[in-house]
Design an enzyme around this catalytic site. Structure first.
Site, PDB file in Angstrom:
ATOM      1  N   CYS A 103       3.785   8.469   1.092  1.00 34.39           N
ATOM      2  CA  CYS A 103       4.331   7.572   2.105  1.00 34.39           C
ATOM      3  C   CYS A 103       4.630   6.226   1.429  1.00 34.39           C
ATOM      4  O   CYS A 103       3.725   5.535   0.977  1.00 34.39           O
ATOM      5  CB  CYS A 103       3.298   7.424   3.220  1.00 34.39           C
ATOM      6  SG  CYS A 103       3.868   6.415   4.573  1.00 34.39           S
ATOM      7  N   GLU A 112       0.834  -1.190   0.000  1.00 32.90           N
ATOM      8  CA  GLU A 112       0.000   0.000   0.000  1.00 32.90           C
ATOM      9  C   GLU A 112       0.877   1.251   0.000  1.00 32.90           C
ATOM     10  O   GLU A 112       1.887   1.301   0.694  1.00 32.90           O
ATOM     11  CB  GLU A 112      -0.841  -0.011   1.277  1.00 32.90           C
ATOM     12  CG  GLU A 112      -2.223   0.507   1.072  1.00 32.90           C
ATOM     13  CD  GLU A 112      -3.049   0.409   2.343  1.00 32.90           C
ATOM     14  OE1 GLU A 112      -2.636   0.992   3.359  1.00 32.90           O
ATOM     15  OE2 GLU A 112      -4.106  -0.247   2.303  1.00 32.90           O
ATOM     16  N   CYS A 116       2.958  -1.784  16.711  1.00 32.70           N
ATOM     17  CA  CYS A 116       2.875  -1.618  15.246  1.00 32.70           C
ATOM     18  C   CYS A 116       2.269  -2.842  14.590  1.00 32.70           C
ATOM     19  O   CYS A 116       2.715  -3.963  14.825  1.00 32.70           O
ATOM     20  CB  CYS A 116       4.267  -1.356  14.673  1.00 32.70           C
ATOM     21  SG  CYS A 116       4.297  -1.311  12.866  1.00 32.70           S
ATOM     22  N   CYS A 153      -9.771  10.454  17.950  1.00 34.15           N
ATOM     23  CA  CYS A 153      -8.769   9.398  18.020  1.00 34.15           C
ATOM     24  C   CYS A 153      -8.464   9.065  19.473  1.00 34.15           C
ATOM     25  O   CYS A 153      -8.354   7.922  19.851  1.00 34.15           O
ATOM     26  CB  CYS A 153      -7.496   9.831  17.305  1.00 34.15           C
ATOM     27  SG  CYS A 153      -6.211   8.590  17.397  1.00 34.15           S
ATOM     28  N   CYS A 200       7.655  -6.834   8.072  1.00 30.97           N
ATOM     29  CA  CYS A 200       8.817  -6.281   8.780  1.00 30.97           C
ATOM     30  C   CYS A 200       9.356  -7.342   9.723  1.00 30.97           C
ATOM     31  O   CYS A 200       8.586  -8.096  10.315  1.00 30.97           O
ATOM     32  CB  CYS A 200       8.403  -5.033   9.570  1.00 30.97           C
ATOM     33  SG  CYS A 200       9.809  -4.166  10.315  1.00 30.97           S
ATOM     34  N   CYS A 234       8.002  -4.198  16.770  1.00 30.47           N
ATOM     35  CA  CYS A 234       7.599  -3.121  17.662  1.00 30.47           C
ATOM     36  C   CYS A 234       6.187  -3.446  18.166  1.00 30.47           C
ATOM     37  O   CYS A 234       5.309  -3.775  17.364  1.00 30.47           O
ATOM     38  CB  CYS A 234       7.651  -1.786  16.935  1.00 30.47           C
ATOM     39  SG  CYS A 234       9.306  -1.479  16.286  1.00 30.47           S
TER      40      CYS A 234
HETATM   41  N1  SAH Z   1      10.101   0.950  10.111  1.00 26.31           N
HETATM   42  C1  SAH Z   1      10.291   2.338  10.078  1.00 26.31           C
HETATM   43  C2  SAH Z   1       9.337   3.087   9.145  1.00 26.31           C
HETATM   44  C3  SAH Z   1       7.895   2.652   9.080  1.00 26.31           C
HETATM   45  S1  SAH Z   1       6.854   2.983  10.435  1.00 26.31           S
HETATM   46  C4  SAH Z   1      10.214   2.907  11.469  1.00 26.31           C
HETATM   47  O1  SAH Z   1       9.834   2.179  12.394  1.00 26.31           O
HETATM   48  O2  SAH Z   1      10.579   4.067  11.642  1.00 26.31           O
HETATM   49  C5  SAH Z   1       6.518   4.732  10.365  1.00 26.31           C
HETATM   50  C6  SAH Z   1       6.143   5.311  11.737  1.00 26.31           C
HETATM   51  O3  SAH Z   1       4.843   4.883  12.168  1.00 26.31           O
HETATM   52  C7  SAH Z   1       7.098   4.899  12.827  1.00 26.31           C
HETATM   53  O4  SAH Z   1       7.441   5.982  13.651  1.00 26.31           O
HETATM   54  C8  SAH Z   1       6.250   3.903  13.594  1.00 26.31           C
HETATM   55  O5  SAH Z   1       6.752   3.743  14.884  1.00 26.31           O
HETATM   56  C9  SAH Z   1       4.885   4.501  13.510  1.00 26.31           C
HETATM   57  N2  SAH Z   1       3.780   3.577  13.822  1.00 26.31           N
HETATM   58  C10 SAH Z   1       3.748   2.251  13.591  1.00 26.31           C
HETATM   59  N3  SAH Z   1       2.579   1.722  14.028  1.00 26.31           N
HETATM   60  C11 SAH Z   1       1.846   2.743  14.530  1.00 26.31           C
HETATM   61  C12 SAH Z   1       0.542   2.817  15.130  1.00 26.31           C
HETATM   62  N4  SAH Z   1      -0.215   1.760  15.262  1.00 26.31           N
HETATM   63  N5  SAH Z   1       0.108   4.039  15.524  1.00 26.31           N
HETATM   64  C13 SAH Z   1       0.886   5.139  15.343  1.00 26.31           C
HETATM   65  N6  SAH Z   1       2.117   5.116  14.801  1.00 26.31           N
HETATM   66  C14 SAH Z   1       2.607   3.931  14.393  1.00 26.31           C
HETATM   67 FE1  SF4 Z   2       8.835  -2.474  11.610  1.00 15.43          FE
HETATM   68 FE2  SF4 Z   2       6.626  -1.296  12.512  1.00 15.43          FE
HETATM   69 FE3  SF4 Z   2       8.808  -1.363  14.034  1.00 15.43          FE
HETATM   70 FE4  SF4 Z   2       8.771   0.212  11.851  1.00 15.43          FE
HETATM   71  S1  SF4 Z   2       7.477   0.435  13.676  1.00 15.43           S
HETATM   72  S2  SF4 Z   2      10.414  -1.173  12.499  1.00 15.43           S
HETATM   73  S3  SF4 Z   2       7.504  -1.053  10.474  1.00 15.43           S
HETATM   74  S4  SF4 Z   2       7.617  -3.146  13.349  1.00 15.43           S
END
Ligand code: SAH
Ligand code: SF4
Length: 419
Positions: free
Chosen positions: A134, A121, A148, A379, A141, A145
């Protein structure tokens, strides 16, 4: 309300993509790769430089999707190129257009001879005076995290440079973001005033775990003879792959964003587990040493607002302390809940209190969404309300053409790079 267009069977480009799945694509090749590819199909060495210049212009400035459109390239060569290569786009499975102009595309890339096709996407977010795309770097991944959703999906594979760059070309195609396609290849092409003016590597995946392909793609984004984006408008976000941070800065000159989310190692170990490998001290040292860092080229620190986890005033104070001396911007991201997630988004009041503290410490406008507070308030209440209220919230968001994912996405990409 958003509109979904099923265009998977209507576009000639998609049709072509289906027939071109085996040929290598010229999209995403750097000049060196392209030279080798052209020589391999019989282009004379003395002509290679000129041919690359032509191809580069047609692909990245004019946005053509077929070799037959390259009117200043000899017919015979066009036929050779057609036989051996493709410049077709991926198939667009779905396109969603929100009332406020946000667009999402689900794209399917052919396997190019190996493995399975992959779907990703890409999101376009128009803001006042600019438009941000974006872009994803991996399918899934390998990092986990805990807040995420991508982290719950196994890594399928790295995207190739072609697949990363094609996301931008598709966006420009669909937005009509190429200049008048009159085939005058000497015409001056303005790099200003484009709809896709900023790119953030903040889609799926950890870009610094796919650093070679990402580097290639970033250099194509900022190539002055092609897509021509300013380096200050291209931002890479990383969870903190410390050994690759200097390299990406030195070799691409792009802007850096760090997914910080916590100010203490014990908490960051849980939220962003790569912290166990590269703890805060090392991460911040790498940030301080980021090539080209200055007040005009600040690092963005992303901080997801998790209720009762990292959103206290003490956390805000620690954050300001931690970043002292680093030219920084702070992006507070309202947590975007997903089914099965173990966190809630902070209450709006708490986000405001946190933001105020950070603002007072000299970090301007940490939350910027064009739709303002009333929508962000929605939100803050998500998940903590009953299912009935949740439905109401959803309707409220939809009435202005947004959904929860849009909100988090907006907060993530808002304000990256220069205006
Ligand atoms: N992997 C990279 C880039 C992709 S994520 C990284 O972690 O930086 C892009 C941003 O979205 C990151 O700051 C991530 O921590 C944040 N993010 C991921 N899941 C999220 C969620 N459920 N709500 C808000 N931000 C989120
Ligand atoms: Fe991977 Fe999500 Fe962590 Fe970014 S925030 S490194 S996409 S698991």
């Amino acid at each position: 309300m958003s509109i979904t267009l099923d265009i998977s069977h209507s576009s000639p480009a998609a049709e072509k993509a289906r027939t071109d799945t085996e040929k290598p694509s010229l999209i995403g090749m750097n000049r060196e790769d392209m030279a080798a590819a052209l020589i391999a199909v019989g282009v004379a060495e003395r002509q290679v430089k000129m041919r690359i210049q032509q191809l580069w212009h047609w692909i990245y400035v004019r946005g053509v999707t077929e070799f037959s459109a390259m009117t200043n390239v000899a017919k015979e060569l066009r036929a050779t190129l057609e036989r051996h290569f493709t410049i077709a786009r991926p198939e667009i499975i779905a396109e969603q257009v929100s009332r406020d102009g946000t667009r999402k595309w689900l794209m399917r890339f052919p396997p190019r001879g190996a493995g399975k096709p992959v779907e990703i996407e890409t999101v376009y977010i128009p803001e006042e005076g600019r438009g941000t795309l974006c872009v994803s770097s991996q399918v899934g991944c390998s990092l986990n995290c805990s807040f995420c959703h991508t982290g719950t999906q196994m890594l399928v594979r790295n995207l190739t440079a072609e697949e990363i760059v094609a996301q931008v070309l598709v966006a420009r195609d669909r937005l009509g973001d190429y200049p008048d396609a009159t085939p005058n290849q000497d015409a001056a092409i303005p790099s200003e005033g484009r709809l896709v003016s900023n790119i953030v590597m903040m889609g799926m995946g950890e870009p610094l775990y796919n650093v070679d392909n990402v580097k290639k793609a970033l250099l194509i984004f900022t190539d002055g003879d092609g897509l021509s984006l300013s380096k200050r408008r291209v931002t890479l976000s990383t969870s903190g792959v410390v050994p690759k941070i200097a390299e990406i800065g030195e070799e691409t000159g792009c802007m850096l964003a760090i997914s910080l989310h916590a100010t203490r190692d014990d908490l960051r170990d849980v939220l962003v587990p790569i912290n166990k490998k590269y703890p805060l001290k090392e991460l911040l040292e790498a940030c301080r040493a980021y090539p080209g860092l200055s007040n005009a080229r600040r690092i963005t620190f992303e901080y997801v607002m998790l209720k009762g986890v990292n959103d206290s005033l003490t956390d805000a104070r620690d954050l300001v302390k931690l970043l002292k001396g680093i030219p920084a911007k702070i992006n507070l991201i309202p947590f975007n809940p997903w089914p099965g997630s173990e966190y809630d988004c902070s209450e709006w009041d708490q986000i405001e209190t946190f933001a105020q503290f950070v603002n007072d410490a000299g970090y301007a406008s940490p939350i910027r969404t064009p739709r303002g507070r009333d929508i962000l308030a929605a939100c803050g209440q998500l998940k903590s309300e009953t299912e009935r209220l949740r439905k109401k919230e959803r309707e409220a968001l939809e009435s202005v053409g947004l959904n929860e994912a849009d909100l988090a996405m907006r907060a993530m990409v808002a304000g990256h790079g220069e205006d």
